[in-house]
Design a protein around this motif. Structure first.
Motif, mmCIF file in Angstrom:
data_model
loop_
_atom_site.group_PDB
_atom_site.id
_atom_site.type_symbol
_atom_site.label_atom_id
_atom_site.label_comp_id
_atom_site.label_asym_id
_atom_site.label_seq_id
_atom_site.Cartn_x
_atom_site.Cartn_y
_atom_site.Cartn_z
ATOM 1 N N MET A 68 -18.857 17.934 -33.748
ATOM 2 C CA MET A 68 -19.244 16.782 -34.723
ATOM 3 C C MET A 68 -17.842 16.109 -35.145
ATOM 4 O O MET A 68 -17.043 16.796 -35.765
ATOM 5 C CB MET A 68 -19.826 17.290 -35.713
ATOM 6 C CG MET A 68 -20.478 16.256 -36.756
ATOM 7 S SD MET A 68 -21.525 16.761 -38.130
ATOM 8 C CE MET A 68 -20.493 17.628 -39.222
ATOM 9 N N GLY A 72 -20.121 11.972 -37.895
ATOM 10 C CA GLY A 72 -21.224 12.985 -38.563
ATOM 11 C C GLY A 72 -22.068 13.174 -37.392
ATOM 12 O O GLY A 72 -23.237 13.765 -37.710
ATOM 13 N N LYS A 73 -21.892 12.644 -36.262
ATOM 14 C CA LYS A 73 -22.919 12.906 -34.889
ATOM 15 C C LYS A 73 -22.488 14.138 -34.381
ATOM 16 O O LYS A 73 -21.618 14.232 -33.828
ATOM 17 C CB LYS A 73 -22.875 11.592 -34.088
ATOM 18 C CG LYS A 73 -23.341 10.271 -34.912
ATOM 19 C CD LYS A 73 -23.644 9.106 -33.833
ATOM 20 C CE LYS A 73 -23.782 7.882 -34.413
ATOM 21 N NZ LYS A 73 -23.968 6.731 -33.682
#
Length: 90
Positions: A68, A72-73
């Motif tokens: 991550m 934030g993915k």
């Protein structure tokens, strides 16, 4: 926890340590500062890299490596066993 699950968790910790140390050495632009310690929680063994605002870790449930980044993915990077072979970690 059963003896087998404890052994599996210990193996994942050792494999994760080796892999993340390798990743720090080979991809410092993604994983800095080097030498970050592992954290175990929420079903993962992971490290947080404050210099790059990134997390990387291994799921204890499926044995996959997850990353991550600062966006934030979360992305599945594939099986720990594959990365252990790539990194030379046994």
């Amino acid at each position: 926890a059963s003896r087998i699950s404890r052994i599996r968790a210990q193996s994942a910790i050792v494999g994760t340590d080796c892999l993340l140390n390798w990743a720090e050495a080979n991809y410092p632009s993604l994983f800095s500062p080097a030498g970050t310690k592992n954290t175990v929680g929420s079903g993962y063994i992971y490290r947080y890299y404050s210099g790059t605002n990134a997390y990387v870790g291994v799921s204890l449930s499926d044995g996959h490596v997850y990353y991550m980044g600062p966006d934030g993915k979360i992305s599945d990077q594939g099986a720990l066993t594959t990365w252990r072979a790539t990194s030379g970690c046994q």
